[in-house]
Scaffold this motif. Structure first.
Motif, mmCIF file in Angstrom:
data_model
loop_
_atom_site.group_PDB
_atom_site.id
_atom_site.type_symbol
_atom_site.label_atom_id
_atom_site.label_comp_id
_atom_site.label_asym_id
_atom_site.label_seq_id
_atom_site.Cartn_x
_atom_site.Cartn_y
_atom_site.Cartn_z
ATOM 1 N N VAL A 7 0.826 -1.204 0.000
ATOM 2 C CA VAL A 7 0.000 0.000 0.000
ATOM 3 C C VAL A 7 0.862 1.256 0.000
ATOM 4 C CG1 VAL A 7 -1.909 -1.141 1.174
ATOM 5 C CG2 VAL A 7 -0.185 0.077 2.520
ATOM 6 N N ARG A 8 0.249 2.322 -0.453
ATOM 7 C CA ARG A 8 0.891 3.633 -0.437
ATOM 8 C C ARG A 8 0.014 4.578 0.372
ATOM 9 N NH1 ARG A 8 2.392 7.662 -5.480
ATOM 10 N NH2 ARG A 8 4.419 8.300 -4.690
ATOM 11 N N ASN A 9 0.601 5.200 1.380
ATOM 12 C CA ASN A 9 -0.130 6.102 2.253
ATOM 13 C C ASN A 9 0.000 7.548 1.782
ATOM 14 O OD1 ASN A 9 -0.804 3.980 4.033
ATOM 15 N ND2 ASN A 9 1.188 4.161 5.038
ATOM 16 N N THR A 10 -1.054 8.316 1.954
ATOM 17 C CA THR A 10 -1.013 9.750 1.699
ATOM 18 C C THR A 10 -1.209 10.471 3.028
ATOM 19 O OG1 THR A 10 -1.821 9.590 -0.571
ATOM 20 C CG2 THR A 10 -2.132 11.696 0.538
ATOM 21 N N TRP A 11 -0.254 11.355 3.354
ATOM 22 C CA TRP A 11 -0.204 12.016 4.658
ATOM 23 C C TRP A 11 -0.367 13.528 4.526
ATOM 24 C CZ3 TRP A 11 0.324 9.133 9.119
ATOM 25 C CH2 TRP A 11 0.790 7.821 8.976
ATOM 26 N N MET A 12 -0.862 14.120 5.594
ATOM 27 C CA MET A 12 -0.824 15.570 5.753
ATOM 28 C C MET A 12 0.166 15.892 6.867
ATOM 29 S SD MET A 12 -3.935 18.280 6.509
ATOM 30 C CE MET A 12 -4.502 17.441 8.007
ATOM 31 N N PHE A 13 1.212 16.645 6.533
ATOM 32 C CA PHE A 13 2.238 17.044 7.486
ATOM 33 C C PHE A 13 2.070 18.517 7.852
ATOM 34 C CE2 PHE A 13 5.659 13.863 5.768
ATOM 35 C CZ PHE A 13 4.938 12.820 6.304
ATOM 36 N N TYR A 14 2.311 18.837 9.109
ATOM 37 C CA TYR A 14 2.324 20.238 9.516
ATOM 38 C C TYR A 14 3.073 20.373 10.845
ATOM 39 C CZ TYR A 14 -1.751 18.575 12.194
ATOM 40 O OH TYR A 14 -2.586 17.867 13.005
ATOM 41 N N HIS A 15 3.456 21.596 11.174
ATOM 42 C CA HIS A 15 4.139 21.868 12.429
ATOM 43 C C HIS A 15 3.112 22.185 13.517
ATOM 44 C CE1 HIS A 15 8.254 22.089 10.751
ATOM 45 N NE2 HIS A 15 7.639 22.555 9.682
ATOM 46 N N LYS A 16 3.317 21.675 14.710
ATOM 47 C CA LYS A 16 2.389 21.910 15.810
ATOM 48 C C LYS A 16 2.226 23.403 16.087
ATOM 49 C CE LYS A 16 1.400 20.528 20.580
ATOM 50 N NZ LYS A 16 1.859 19.714 21.743
ATOM 51 N N ASN A 17 3.327 24.139 16.023
ATOM 52 C CA ASN A 17 3.264 25.576 16.304
ATOM 53 C C ASN A 17 2.389 26.322 15.298
ATOM 54 O OD1 ASN A 17 4.864 25.433 18.565
ATOM 55 N ND2 ASN A 17 6.774 25.900 17.482
ATOM 56 N N SER A 18 2.289 25.800 14.087
ATOM 57 C CA SER A 18 1.505 26.488 13.056
ATOM 58 C C SER A 18 0.007 26.450 13.351
ATOM 59 C CB SER A 18 1.787 25.902 11.671
ATOM 60 O OG SER A 18 1.287 24.578 11.573
ATOM 61 N N LEU A 19 -0.415 25.558 14.256
ATOM 62 C CA LEU A 19 -1.830 25.494 14.614
ATOM 63 C C LEU A 19 -2.293 26.737 15.366
ATOM 64 C CD1 LEU A 19 -2.195 21.756 15.715
ATOM 65 C CD2 LEU A 19 -2.987 22.800 13.592
ATOM 66 N N LYS A 20 -1.344 27.547 15.813
ATOM 67 C CA LYS A 20 -1.703 28.813 16.457
ATOM 68 C C LYS A 20 -2.303 29.790 15.454
ATOM 69 C CE LYS A 20 1.984 28.359 19.906
ATOM 70 N NZ LYS A 20 3.272 28.927 20.400
ATOM 71 N N LEU A 21 -2.044 29.546 14.165
ATOM 72 C CA LEU A 21 -2.635 30.375 13.122
ATOM 73 C C LEU A 21 -4.039 29.869 12.808
ATOM 74 C CD1 LEU A 21 0.410 30.679 10.673
ATOM 75 C CD2 LEU A 21 -0.419 32.419 12.254
ATOM 76 N N ASN A 22 -5.001 30.760 12.864
ATOM 77 C CA ASN A 22 -6.392 30.370 12.625
ATOM 78 C C ASN A 22 -6.572 29.678 11.283
ATOM 79 O OD1 ASN A 22 -7.095 31.572 15.060
ATOM 80 N ND2 ASN A 22 -7.524 33.545 14.102
ATOM 81 N N ILE A 23 -5.863 30.180 10.288
ATOM 82 C CA ILE A 23 -6.020 29.666 8.923
ATOM 83 C C ILE A 23 -5.535 28.218 8.816
ATOM 84 C CG2 ILE A 23 -3.786 30.539 8.132
ATOM 85 C CD1 ILE A 23 -5.055 31.251 5.504
ATOM 86 N N VAL A 24 -4.462 27.886 9.519
ATOM 87 C CA VAL A 24 -3.922 26.523 9.496
ATOM 88 C C VAL A 24 -4.813 25.585 10.305
ATOM 89 C CG1 VAL A 24 -1.952 25.068 10.100
ATOM 90 C CG2 VAL A 24 -1.566 27.343 9.134
ATOM 91 N N LYS A 25 -5.195 26.025 11.494
ATOM 92 C CA LYS A 25 -6.073 25.207 12.351
ATOM 93 C C LYS A 25 -7.381 24.899 11.622
ATOM 94 C CE LYS A 25 -7.318 23.437 16.382
ATOM 95 N NZ LYS A 25 -8.735 23.114 16.173
ATOM 96 N N ALA A 26 -7.942 25.887 10.925
ATOM 97 C CA ALA A 26 -9.200 25.668 10.206
ATOM 98 C C ALA A 26 -9.035 24.640 9.103
ATOM 99 C CB ALA A 26 -9.704 26.994 9.639
#
Length: 287
Positions: free
Chosen positions: A257-276
């Motif tokens: 199988v091949r997995n598709t992931w979403m990567f992001y930095h935890k600190n970036s969740l402080k931005l409303n646009i990223v959290k949304a």
């Protein structure tokens, strides 16, 4: 120096050519040259030397050009933090997305997200997943969507899994694959290694590659026209119904199988646009 000056240095350092850098920035060559000369005047140093082989940066110029990335990133973060203070979901969301996801999944997702948050704009960078993982690591994008199990120690979410399969117009005996014409395409190293490892586990001779193309979508069309078989991720074949598909398996008989992931930095969740966007994607791919 303003933001445009840093962009000039960054573009020129990457292109090593004034004409190409000007085209990238959508300004005239004389305008770029004038801006560069003004920078040299402001700093009192020579930034570049021009010769037959293009632009060569002086040591001082190298330092300024390498600082451009940090300065532009800092300006971007300041701009985002100011917008974030208003508690609105607004601004520019920077996404790095693999080519397949861009073609087959992203447009509808962005449409749905935009309907919920109309004050959002997008800056999308596409490419092989290896390139996207590099972009998210350097925080050049807020969120990276990659195909394959790349090393990532920060926040990630599995979006979906897909099998890898042999696709052919006519039914094919797998034992005859080494003698059948194969269509290959350029892909990221992780998928290529998975396919190569599977092949060496099952066959002692190399595949008979008759056609090589640059994209998986082109490869799919070649298969649909009966020009040979290909080994492709299954989801790219969802819109083709008149071809045979056989999942490849490991030595224990389990599908590869091949997995598709979403990567992001935890600190970036402080931005409303990223959290949304992260919340939106979690709902879209739940289960």
């Amino acid at each position: 120096m303003d933001e445009r000056d840093w962009m000039v240095l960054q573009a020129l350092y990457r292109e090593k050519n004034i004409t190409k850098a000007a085209q990238h920035l959508y300004i005239s060559q004389p305008a770029l040259t004038n801006r560069l000369q003004q920078l040299e005047k402001d700093f009192g140093v020579k930034i570049v030397n021009r010769g037959r082989r293009g632009v060569q940066f002086t040591p001082q110029g190298e330092y300024l050009a390498k600082s451009a990335h940090e300065m532009l990133l800092a300006m971007q973060k300041i701009r985002e933090n100011v917008l974030n203070m208003e508690d609105n979901v607004a601004g520019t969301l920077r996404l790095g997305v693999s080519g397949f996801f861009t073609d087959y999944k992203l447009p509808n997702l962005l449409k749905g997200f935009k309907e919920q948050y109309p004050n959002i704009e997008f800056k999308i960078t596409t490419g092989f997943s290896s390139h996207i993982s590099h972009l998210i690591y350097n925080q050049d994008v807020h969120i990276g969507i990659v195909r394959g199990d790349f090393s990532w120690k920060d926040q990630k979410q599995l979006l979906f899994k897909e099998t890898i399969c042999i696709a052919s117009k006519e039914k094919i005996d797998l034992h005859n694959l080494p003698h059948s014409p194969r269509i290959d395409y350029h892909t990221d190293s992780l998928l290529k290694n998975s396919i190569d490892n599977w092949w060496t586990e099952h066959f002692s001779q190399p595949p008979l590659v008759s056609i090589e193309v640059d994209k998986a979508d082109t490869c799919k069309k070649m298969v649909a026209n009966g020009l040979g078989y290909a080994i492709l991720p299954s989801m790219i074949l969802n819109d083709v119904h008149d071809i045979y598909k056989t999942d490849i398996t490991d030595m224990d008989g389990k599908p590869i199988v091949r997995n598709t992931w979403m990567f992001y930095h935890k600190n970036s969740l402080k931005l409303n646009i990223v959290k949304a966007f992260v919340d939106f994607m979690e709902k879209e791919f739940k289960g």
